[in-house]
Design a protein around this motif. Structure first.
Motif, PDB file in Angstrom:
ATOM      1  N   VAL A 267     -51.207  -8.651  52.720  1.00  0.00           N
ATOM      2  CA  VAL A 267     -50.401  -9.723  53.304  1.00  0.00           C
ATOM      3  C   VAL A 267     -48.993  -9.715  52.715  1.00  0.00           C
ATOM      4  CG1 VAL A 267     -50.200 -12.218  53.599  1.00  0.00           C
ATOM      5  CG2 VAL A 267     -52.435 -11.130  53.761  1.00  0.00           C
ATOM      6  N   THR A 268     -48.905  -9.457  51.413  1.00  0.00           N
ATOM      7  CA  THR A 268     -47.596  -9.436  50.764  1.00  0.00           C
ATOM      8  C   THR A 268     -46.698  -8.354  51.340  1.00  0.00           C
ATOM      9  OG1 THR A 268     -48.582 -10.273  48.725  1.00  0.00           O
ATOM     10  CG2 THR A 268     -46.423  -9.235  48.548  1.00  0.00           C
ATOM     11  N   VAL A 269     -47.268  -7.199  51.647  1.00  0.00           N
ATOM     12  CA  VAL A 269     -46.458  -6.088  52.132  1.00  0.00           C
ATOM     13  C   VAL A 269     -45.869  -6.385  53.510  1.00  0.00           C
ATOM     14  CG1 VAL A 269     -48.198  -4.729  53.386  1.00  0.00           C
ATOM     15  CG2 VAL A 269     -46.382  -3.556  52.140  1.00  0.00           C
ATOM     16  N   LEU A 270     -46.499  -7.305  54.250  1.00  0.00           N
ATOM     17  CA  LEU A 270     -45.969  -7.651  55.573  1.00  0.00           C
ATOM     18  C   LEU A 270     -44.603  -8.321  55.456  1.00  0.00           C
ATOM     19  CD1 LEU A 270     -49.142  -9.009  57.391  1.00  0.00           C
ATOM     20  CD2 LEU A 270     -48.068  -6.772  57.617  1.00  0.00           C
ATOM     21  N   GLY A 271     -44.383  -9.055  54.367  1.00  0.00           N
ATOM     22  CA  GLY A 271     -43.085  -9.680  54.160  1.00  0.00           C
ATOM     23  C   GLY A 271     -41.969  -8.667  54.017  1.00  0.00           C
ATOM     24  N   ILE A 317     -31.165 -12.880  58.989  1.00  0.00           N
ATOM     25  CA  ILE A 317     -31.472 -13.599  57.747  1.00  0.00           C
ATOM     26  C   ILE A 317     -32.481 -14.710  58.004  1.00  0.00           C
ATOM     27  CG2 ILE A 317     -30.496 -15.087  55.962  1.00  0.00           C
ATOM     28  CD1 ILE A 317     -27.862 -13.472  56.310  1.00  0.00           C
ATOM     29  N   VAL A 318     -32.258 -15.476  59.060  1.00  0.00           N
ATOM     30  CA  VAL A 318     -33.164 -16.583  59.380  1.00  0.00           C
ATOM     31  C   VAL A 318     -34.571 -16.060  59.672  1.00  0.00           C
ATOM     32  CG1 VAL A 318     -33.660 -18.416  61.033  1.00  0.00           C
ATOM     33  CG2 VAL A 318     -31.332 -18.100  60.188  1.00  0.00           C
ATOM     34  N   LEU A 319     -34.653 -14.994  60.482  1.00  0.00           N
ATOM     35  CA  LEU A 319     -35.959 -14.446  60.833  1.00  0.00           C
ATOM     36  C   LEU A 319     -36.696 -13.935  59.603  1.00  0.00           C
ATOM     37  CD1 LEU A 319     -35.106 -12.509  64.126  1.00  0.00           C
ATOM     38  CD2 LEU A 319     -36.387 -14.631  63.916  1.00  0.00           C
ATOM     39  N   VAL A 320     -35.979 -13.224  58.746  1.00  0.00           N
ATOM     40  CA  VAL A 320     -36.614 -12.670  57.553  1.00  0.00           C
ATOM     41  C   VAL A 320     -37.053 -13.779  56.601  1.00  0.00           C
ATOM     42  CG1 VAL A 320     -36.203 -11.276  55.487  1.00  0.00           C
ATOM     43  CG2 VAL A 320     -35.429 -10.456  57.717  1.00  0.00           C
ATOM     44  N   VAL A 321     -36.188 -14.780  56.401  1.00  0.00           N
ATOM     45  CA  VAL A 321     -36.527 -15.881  55.496  1.00  0.00           C
ATOM     46  C   VAL A 321     -37.728 -16.665  56.019  1.00  0.00           C
ATOM     47  CG1 VAL A 321     -35.723 -18.104  54.631  1.00  0.00           C
ATOM     48  CG2 VAL A 321     -34.243 -16.113  54.467  1.00  0.00           C
ATOM     49  N   VAL A 322     -37.720 -16.998  57.315  1.00  0.00           N
ATOM     50  CA  VAL A 322     -38.831 -17.756  57.897  1.00  0.00           C
ATOM     51  C   VAL A 322     -40.124 -16.953  57.840  1.00  0.00           C
ATOM     52  CG1 VAL A 322     -39.729 -18.760  60.031  1.00  0.00           C
ATOM     53  CG2 VAL A 322     -37.357 -19.177  59.360  1.00  0.00           C
ATOM     54  N   PHE A 323     -40.032 -15.662  58.147  1.00  0.00           N
ATOM     55  CA  PHE A 323     -41.240 -14.836  58.140  1.00  0.00           C
ATOM     56  C   PHE A 323     -41.817 -14.725  56.733  1.00  0.00           C
ATOM     57  CE2 PHE A 323     -43.622 -10.854  58.036  1.00  0.00           C
ATOM     58  CZ  PHE A 323     -44.422 -10.998  59.155  1.00  0.00           C
ATOM     59  N   ASN A 324     -40.956 -14.533  55.740  1.00  0.00           N
ATOM     60  CA  ASN A 324     -41.443 -14.456  54.369  1.00  0.00           C
ATOM     61  C   ASN A 324     -42.035 -15.785  53.905  1.00  0.00           C
ATOM     62  OD1 ASN A 324     -40.768 -11.834  52.629  1.00  0.00           O
ATOM     63  ND2 ASN A 324     -39.235 -12.034  54.247  1.00  0.00           N
ATOM     64  N   LEU A 325     -41.455 -16.893  54.366  1.00  0.00           N
ATOM     65  CA  LEU A 325     -42.022 -18.203  54.050  1.00  0.00           C
ATOM     66  C   LEU A 325     -43.421 -18.339  54.627  1.00  0.00           C
ATOM     67  CD1 LEU A 325     -41.745 -21.065  52.918  1.00  0.00           C
ATOM     68  CD2 LEU A 325     -40.631 -21.732  55.059  1.00  0.00           C
ATOM     69  N   LEU A 326     -43.598 -17.907  55.872  1.00  0.00           N
ATOM     70  CA  LEU A 326     -44.918 -17.963  56.496  1.00  0.00           C
ATOM     71  C   LEU A 326     -45.911 -17.061  55.772  1.00  0.00           C
ATOM     72  CD1 LEU A 326     -43.935 -17.937  60.292  1.00  0.00           C
ATOM     73  CD2 LEU A 326     -44.683 -19.879  58.920  1.00  0.00           C
ATOM     74  N   VAL A 327     -45.430 -15.881  55.342  1.00  0.00           N
ATOM     75  CA  VAL A 327     -46.312 -14.970  54.604  1.00  0.00           C
ATOM     76  C   VAL A 327     -46.782 -15.616  53.313  1.00  0.00           C
ATOM     77  CG1 VAL A 327     -46.342 -12.817  53.280  1.00  0.00           C
ATOM     78  CG2 VAL A 327     -45.455 -12.832  55.609  1.00  0.00           C
ATOM     79  N   ASN A 328     -45.873 -16.293  52.603  1.00  0.00           N
ATOM     80  CA  ASN A 328     -46.255 -16.956  51.359  1.00  0.00           C
ATOM     81  C   ASN A 328     -47.263 -18.078  51.608  1.00  0.00           C
ATOM     82  OD1 ASN A 328     -44.556 -16.307  48.663  1.00  0.00           O
ATOM     83  ND2 ASN A 328     -43.372 -15.761  50.476  1.00  0.00           N
ATOM     84  N   ILE A 329     -47.063 -18.821  52.696  1.00  0.00           N
ATOM     85  CA  ILE A 329     -47.998 -19.905  53.009  1.00  0.00           C
ATOM     86  C   ILE A 329     -49.372 -19.344  53.366  1.00  0.00           C
ATOM     87  CG2 ILE A 329     -48.480 -21.783  54.607  1.00  0.00           C
ATOM     88  CD1 ILE A 329     -45.453 -22.213  54.823  1.00  0.00           C
ATOM     89  N   VAL A 330     -49.389 -18.313  54.222  1.00  0.00           N
ATOM     90  CA  VAL A 330     -50.662 -17.697  54.615  1.00  0.00           C
ATOM     91  C   VAL A 330     -51.356 -17.078  53.410  1.00  0.00           C
ATOM     92  CG1 VAL A 330     -51.695 -15.843  55.983  1.00  0.00           C
ATOM     93  CG2 VAL A 330     -49.937 -17.312  56.991  1.00  0.00           C
TER      94      VAL A 330
END
Length: 342
Positions: A267-271, A317-330
């Motif tokens: 999951v981490t690598v997806l970020g 930047i927004v897409l990457v930040v939001v996606f990484n935030l979702l990855v951390n939550i998941v």
């Protein structure tokens, strides 16, 4: 006779209202920590993005006037666009508009950048999202099979296959896919795009399949390798051995203990893969003739359309930040070990 004194420690005695202070729910802390990190990252990244325009020395006058540029006309155009004001005033105005969803106007044709990028981003996100889905599904299957058959010939075959996939650039894979499946077999179109609202979902998937597959190779390889590593390590933990000793079924041990605690690295690598997918879209869109986000950013950079490039960078930047935030939550929800120490 005197009653015996209480042996309870002083720290156990409630103070004030008699209620112990409540700790915030773990899931709230799991969301707050990534947000606390990503907000300053976003602010710093957007500042650097705007600073690049000031460093570039480009001006809308040189794009609009061309050979007809004179000092008077250049000054007039720059005044009309507000680029003759102090840097900090321009930046604050730009950031204020950015927070309201206004990415500015294009120096090239004066159109609204947010509107253009919305249409272009749908194309790129369709391909990148489908590539991510392919990478997760195929990579997970390969990783689980490799972990369940660790050290076997099948495990070695999967490891060698994913290693070969990881070193193949998307543009090489894209050209090969076009040559075989589009030109040779005629199963897929070699170029173009059809929005779901225009030709339906089936036609949309038909157009984005080859570009998505070309982008997905690296994601498949990394997800498979990380998942195999995580599952193999989790299967050796004491709690897994204990679950087997207590007589739990192999399926329950795998799903409730091994998979849940070993999925973290995958999951981490997806970020890290999502930014690579957006970056690879530039080359892939050129191969498959897609008028997407990456191609728009590249064309804008060649024209010197700085606001358009800035808008593309901000969206990235927004897409990457939001996606990484979702990855951390998941990751925090799936893997209990990820929230230890929260």
């Amino acid at each position: 006779m005197t009653a015996p004194a209480s042996t309870a420690p002083a720290s156990a005695v409630p103070l004030g209202s008699g209620r112990a202070p409540r700790r915030a729910p773990r899931w709230i802390l799991g969301v707050a920590r990534p947000v606390a990190v990503f907000v300053p990252v976003f602010l710093l990244a957007t500042f650097v993005t705007y600073l690049l325009r000031d460093i570039s020395g480009l001006s809308p006058a040189h794009i609009q006037l061309g050979e007809n540029a004179t000092p008077e006309l250049v000054a007039q155009v720059e005044h009309d666009w507000g680029v003759d004001r102090p840097f900090w005033q321009q930046y604050l105005d730009w950031m204020t508009g950015l927070l309201h969803g206004d990415l500015g106007k294009s120096w090239w044709n004066g159109t609204d950048i947010a509107t253009i990028l919305f249409d272009k981003a749908l194309v790129s996100l369709s391909v990148a999202g489908f590539a991510l889905l392919i990478g997760v599904v195929v990579g997970s299957l390969l990783g689980i099979v490799a972990a369940l058959t660790a050290t076997s010939p099948l495990d070695r075959i999967i490891t060698g296959f994913t290693t070969a996939m990881s070193v193949m650039p998307p543009f090489v894979v894209g050209v090969a896919l076009v040559a075989v499946f589009a030109v040779g077999l005629g199963w897929f179109p070699s170029a173009g795009y059809s929005a779901p609202a225009e030709g339906g979902v089936a036609l949309w998937l038909w157009y984005i399949t080859l570009p998505a597959v070309a982008l997905s190779f690296d994601t498949i390889a990394d997800v498979a390798r990380q998942l195999r590593t995580g599952l193999t390590a989790a299967s050796r933990e004491n709690y897994v051995v204990g679950a087997r000793v207590r007589g739990f079924s192999p399926q329950r041990v795998f799903t409730h203990h091994v998979l849940r605690n070993g999925i973290g690295p995958a999951v981490t690598v997806l970020g890290m893969k999502f930014p690579a997918l957006l970056g690879g879209a530039v080359v892939t869109e050129a191969i498959f003739g897609l008028s997407g986000y990456g191609q728009f950013a590249a064309d804008s950079a060649l024209r010197g359309d700085v606001p358009a490039v800035q808008g593309a960078l901000v969206v990235s930047i927004v897409l990457v930040v939001v996606f990484n935030l979702l990855v951390n939550i998941v990751l925090g929800r799936l893997s209990p070990a990820a929230q230890r120490g929260v």
